[in-house]
Design a protein around this motif. Structure first.
Motif, PDB file in Angstrom:
ATOM      1  N   PHE A   1      -0.592   6.021 -28.265  1.00 13.20           N
ATOM      2  CA  PHE A   1      -1.275   7.103 -28.969  1.00 13.20           C
ATOM      3  C   PHE A   1      -0.899   8.357 -28.190  1.00 13.20           C
ATOM      4  CE2 PHE A   1      -3.775   3.321 -29.966  1.00 13.20           C
ATOM      5  CZ  PHE A   1      -3.794   3.403 -31.349  1.00 13.20           C
ATOM      6  N   ALA A   2       0.108   9.069 -28.697  1.00 15.44           N
ATOM      7  CA  ALA A   2       0.769  10.139 -27.954  1.00 15.44           C
ATOM      8  C   ALA A   2       0.216  11.529 -28.271  1.00 15.44           C
ATOM      9  CB  ALA A   2       2.257  10.101 -28.250  1.00 15.44           C
ATOM     10  N   PRO A   3      -0.372  12.173 -27.273  1.00 14.40           N
ATOM     11  CA  PRO A   3      -0.830  13.546 -27.466  1.00 14.40           C
ATOM     12  C   PRO A   3       0.352  14.522 -27.481  1.00 14.40           C
ATOM     13  CG  PRO A   3      -1.831  12.544 -25.505  1.00 14.40           C
ATOM     14  CD  PRO A   3      -0.754  11.639 -25.973  1.00 14.40           C
ATOM     15  N   THR A   4       0.255  15.527 -28.296  1.00 15.08           N
ATOM     16  CA  THR A   4       1.270  16.574 -28.356  1.00 15.08           C
ATOM     17  C   THR A   4       1.014  17.596 -27.246  1.00 15.08           C
ATOM     18  OG1 THR A   4      -0.088  17.922 -29.802  1.00 15.08           O
ATOM     19  CG2 THR A   4       1.447  16.375 -30.877  1.00 15.08           C
ATOM     20  N   ASN A   5       1.923  18.541 -27.094  1.00 10.78           N
ATOM     21  CA  ASN A   5       1.721  19.631 -26.130  1.00 10.78           C
ATOM     22  C   ASN A   5       0.430  20.384 -26.450  1.00 10.78           C
ATOM     23  OD1 ASN A   5       4.150  18.921 -24.970  1.00 10.78           O
ATOM     24  ND2 ASN A   5       5.297  20.580 -25.917  1.00 10.78           N
ATOM     25  N   GLU A   6       0.178  20.599 -27.745  1.00 12.17           N
ATOM     26  CA  GLU A   6      -1.059  21.284 -28.160  1.00 12.17           C
ATOM     27  C   GLU A   6      -2.299  20.499 -27.743  1.00 12.17           C
ATOM     28  OE1 GLU A   6      -0.926  22.196 -32.333  1.00 12.17           O
ATOM     29  OE2 GLU A   6       0.776  23.545 -32.094  1.00 12.17           O
ATOM     30  N   ALA A   7      -2.210  19.179 -27.792  1.00 13.98           N
ATOM     31  CA  ALA A   7      -3.338  18.348 -27.369  1.00 13.98           C
ATOM     32  C   ALA A   7      -3.614  18.544 -25.881  1.00 13.98           C
ATOM     33  CB  ALA A   7      -3.048  16.879 -27.665  1.00 13.98           C
ATOM     34  N   PHE A   8      -2.562  18.574 -25.082  1.00 19.06           N
ATOM     35  CA  PHE A   8      -2.738  18.796 -23.645  1.00 19.06           C
ATOM     36  C   PHE A   8      -3.287  20.192 -23.365  1.00 19.06           C
ATOM     37  CE2 PHE A   8       0.034  15.115 -23.192  1.00 19.06           C
ATOM     38  CZ  PHE A   8      -0.588  14.448 -22.154  1.00 19.06           C
TER      39      PHE A   8
ATOM     40  N   SER B   1      12.319   0.911 -30.153  1.00 23.04           N
ATOM     41  CA  SER B   1      12.818  -0.427 -29.843  1.00 23.04           C
ATOM     42  C   SER B   1      11.780  -1.249 -29.087  1.00 23.04           C
ATOM     43  CB  SER B   1      14.097  -0.330 -29.006  1.00 23.04           C
ATOM     44  OG  SER B   1      13.831   0.365 -27.787  1.00 23.04           O
ATOM     45  N   ASN B   2      10.853  -0.574 -28.421  1.00 20.67           N
ATOM     46  CA  ASN B   2       9.848  -1.277 -27.631  1.00 20.67           C
ATOM     47  C   ASN B   2       8.424  -0.992 -28.090  1.00 20.67           C
ATOM     48  OD1 ASN B   2       9.941   1.364 -26.719  1.00 20.67           O
ATOM     49  ND2 ASN B   2       9.694   0.826 -24.567  1.00 20.67           N
ATOM     50  N   GLY B   3       8.272  -0.672 -29.370  1.00 24.60           N
ATOM     51  CA  GLY B   3       6.923  -0.488 -29.880  1.00 24.60           C
ATOM     52  C   GLY B   3       6.825   0.575 -30.948  1.00 24.60           C
ATOM     53  N   VAL B   4       5.666   1.201 -31.003  1.00 21.60           N
ATOM     54  CA  VAL B   4       5.374   2.189 -32.043  1.00 21.60           C
ATOM     55  C   VAL B   4       4.557   3.321 -31.433  1.00 21.60           C
ATOM     56  CG1 VAL B   4       3.274   0.991 -32.812  1.00 21.60           C
ATOM     57  CG2 VAL B   4       4.503   2.463 -34.405  1.00 21.60           C
ATOM     58  N   ILE B   5       4.769   4.513 -31.976  1.00 24.58           N
ATOM     59  CA  ILE B   5       4.048   5.704 -31.527  1.00 24.58           C
ATOM     60  C   ILE B   5       3.200   6.216 -32.683  1.00 24.58           C
ATOM     61  CG2 ILE B   5       4.299   8.109 -30.759  1.00 24.58           C
ATOM     62  CD1 ILE B   5       7.173   7.202 -29.771  1.00 24.58           C
ATOM     63  N   HIS B   6       1.947   6.552 -32.348  1.00 26.43           N
ATOM     64  CA  HIS B   6       1.057   7.245 -33.276  1.00 26.43           C
ATOM     65  C   HIS B   6       0.678   8.554 -32.571  1.00 26.43           C
ATOM     66  CE1 HIS B   6       0.892   3.585 -35.585  1.00 26.43           C
ATOM     67  NE2 HIS B   6       0.295   2.930 -34.602  1.00 26.43           N
ATOM     68  N   VAL B   7       0.905   9.686 -33.196  1.00 28.23           N
ATOM     69  CA  VAL B   7       0.673  10.995 -32.595  1.00 28.23           C
ATOM     70  C   VAL B   7      -0.793  11.385 -32.781  1.00 28.23           C
ATOM     71  CG1 VAL B   7       1.368  13.423 -32.604  1.00 28.23           C
ATOM     72  CG2 VAL B   7       3.053  11.629 -33.112  1.00 28.23           C
ATOM     73  N   VAL B   8      -1.428  11.858 -31.693  1.00 21.38           N
ATOM     74  CA  VAL B   8      -2.834  12.264 -31.739  1.00 21.38           C
ATOM     75  C   VAL B   8      -2.989  13.740 -31.372  1.00 21.38           C
ATOM     76  CG1 VAL B   8      -3.804   9.962 -31.363  1.00 21.38           C
ATOM     77  CG2 VAL B   8      -3.242  11.380 -29.393  1.00 21.38           C
ATOM     78  N   ASP B   9      -4.077  14.343 -31.856  1.00 27.91           N
ATOM     79  CA  ASP B   9      -4.296  15.769 -31.663  1.00 27.91           C
ATOM     80  C   ASP B   9      -5.036  16.141 -30.391  1.00 27.91           C
ATOM     81  OD1 ASP B   9      -6.895  14.950 -32.293  1.00 27.91           O
ATOM     82  OD2 ASP B   9      -7.215  16.535 -33.790  1.00 27.91           O
ATOM     83  N   SER B  10      -5.452  15.135 -29.618  1.00 27.61           N
ATOM     84  CA  SER B  10      -6.193  15.385 -28.388  1.00 27.61           C
ATOM     85  C   SER B  10      -5.830  14.349 -27.337  1.00 27.61           C
ATOM     86  CB  SER B  10      -7.709  15.277 -28.629  1.00 27.61           C
ATOM     87  OG  SER B  10      -8.137  16.174 -29.621  1.00 27.61           O
ATOM     88  N   VAL B  11      -5.965  14.735 -26.088  1.00 31.61           N
ATOM     89  CA  VAL B  11      -5.822  13.761 -25.014  1.00 31.61           C
ATOM     90  C   VAL B  11      -7.078  12.893 -25.069  1.00 31.61           C
ATOM     91  CG1 VAL B  11      -5.686  13.454 -22.508  1.00 31.61           C
ATOM     92  CG2 VAL B  11      -4.442  15.334 -23.610  1.00 31.61           C
ATOM     93  N   ILE B  12      -6.883  11.599 -25.014  1.00 26.12           N
ATOM     94  CA  ILE B  12      -8.006  10.659 -25.146  1.00 26.12           C
ATOM     95  C   ILE B  12      -8.556  10.384 -23.749  1.00 26.12           C
ATOM     96  CG2 ILE B  12      -8.760   8.428 -26.019  1.00 26.12           C
ATOM     97  CD1 ILE B  12      -6.154   8.491 -27.786  1.00 26.12           C
ATOM     98  N   ILE B  13      -9.766  10.820 -23.535  1.00 29.09           N
ATOM     99  CA  ILE B  13     -10.419  10.649 -22.235  1.00 29.09           C
ATOM    100  C   ILE B  13     -11.143   9.300 -22.248  1.00 29.09           C
ATOM    101  CG2 ILE B  13     -12.080  11.631 -20.599  1.00 29.09           C
ATOM    102  CD1 ILE B  13      -9.546  13.388 -21.139  1.00 29.09           C
ATOM    103  N   PRO B  14     -10.929   8.481 -21.205  1.00 28.80           N
ATOM    104  CA  PRO B  14     -11.593   7.171 -21.171  1.00 28.80           C
ATOM    105  C   PRO B  14     -13.104   7.290 -21.303  1.00 28.80           C
ATOM    106  CG  PRO B  14      -9.926   7.293 -19.461  1.00 28.80           C
ATOM    107  CD  PRO B  14     -10.066   8.684 -20.050  1.00 28.80           C
ATOM    108  N   MET B  15     -13.648   6.437 -22.161  1.00 31.80           N
ATOM    109  CA  MET B  15     -15.089   6.391 -22.369  1.00 31.80           C
ATOM    110  C   MET B  15     -15.724   5.591 -21.231  1.00 31.80           C
ATOM    111  SD  MET B  15     -14.926   5.630 -26.485  1.00 31.80           S
ATOM    112  CE  MET B  15     -16.556   4.950 -26.543  1.00 31.80           C
ATOM    113  N   ALA B  16     -16.885   5.977 -20.806  1.00 28.00           N
ATOM    114  CA  ALA B  16     -17.592   5.214 -19.782  1.00 28.00           C
ATOM    115  C   ALA B  16     -17.990   3.863 -20.351  1.00 28.00           C
ATOM    116  CB  ALA B  16     -18.832   5.982 -19.329  1.00 28.00           C
TER     117      ALA B  16
END
Length: 186
Positions: free
Chosen positions: A88-95, A170-185
């Motif tokens: 789940f890949a964040p874009t530059n805008e997400a960062f 070749s080694n998987g799949v990418i889904h683009v996300v609009d935010s960096v995903i912060i680990p949930m407690a």
């Protein structure tokens, strides 16, 4: 041995999410979402079966921050490996949405463990197409769970919205996300 242990072992032996996964105009066709669908991205290239997640990210300027983060965390070799991942890949805008200074802190060598944890929280140890994603939880390479849901006809990963799906590597799949995903407690 548990997969995440193998993955983390590979990280230790190799050393690195600036938004690294962007779409190359010549390689991707994006279907604009209507109000009831999620934007779909497919890579159309004869090289797609030979192109790794890392190569795709490096070839797209929208993922330059993600690539820099992968490099700082020492994850490049893993993301170029033969394993199968969903990223789940964040874009530059997400960062850019992170609080001021947080990304710079994460990229410091002394914070490498935190960066690795954050980046591996964006990866799942299997390739999952968008059509196979179901609402619920899924365990990440990092070891914690992501919450997948559908809100307003859009796929959500925790609080991030999926912008583009099914970028095949070749080694998987990418889904683009609009935010960096912060680990949930947990």
């Amino acid at each position: 041995m548990h997969f995440s242990s193998l993955f983390k072992g590979a990280l230790v032996s190799t050393l690195v999410l600036s938004p690294m996964l962007g779409l190359m105009p010549a390689q991707a066709e994006m279907n604009k979402p209507n109000k009831s669908s999620t934007e779909t991205t497919k890579i159309k290239t004869s090289q797609q079966a030979q192109t790794s997640i890392l190569d795709i990210a490096k070839s797209n300027e929208n993922f330059s921050t993600l690539v820099a983060a992968f490099q700082a965390a020492g994850l490049e070799e893993v993301l170029a490996s033969n394993g199968q991942f969903t990223v789940f890949a964040p874009t530059n805008e997400a960062f850019a949405k992170l609080p001021q200074g947080q990304l710079e802190e994460l990229l410091k060598p002394e914070n490498k463990a935190q960066l690795v944890s954050l980046l591996t929280y964006h990866a799942v140890p299997s390739a999952i197409a968008s059509t196979a994603i179901q609402p619920g939880t899924i365990t990440t390479v990092e070891g914690r769970s992501l919450q997948l849901s559908i809100a307003d006809s859009k796929l959500k990963v925790n609080d991030a919205t999926v912008l583009a799906t099914d970028i095949q590597a070749s080694n998987g799949v990418i889904h683009v996300v609009d935010s960096v995903i912060i680990p949930m407690a947990q």
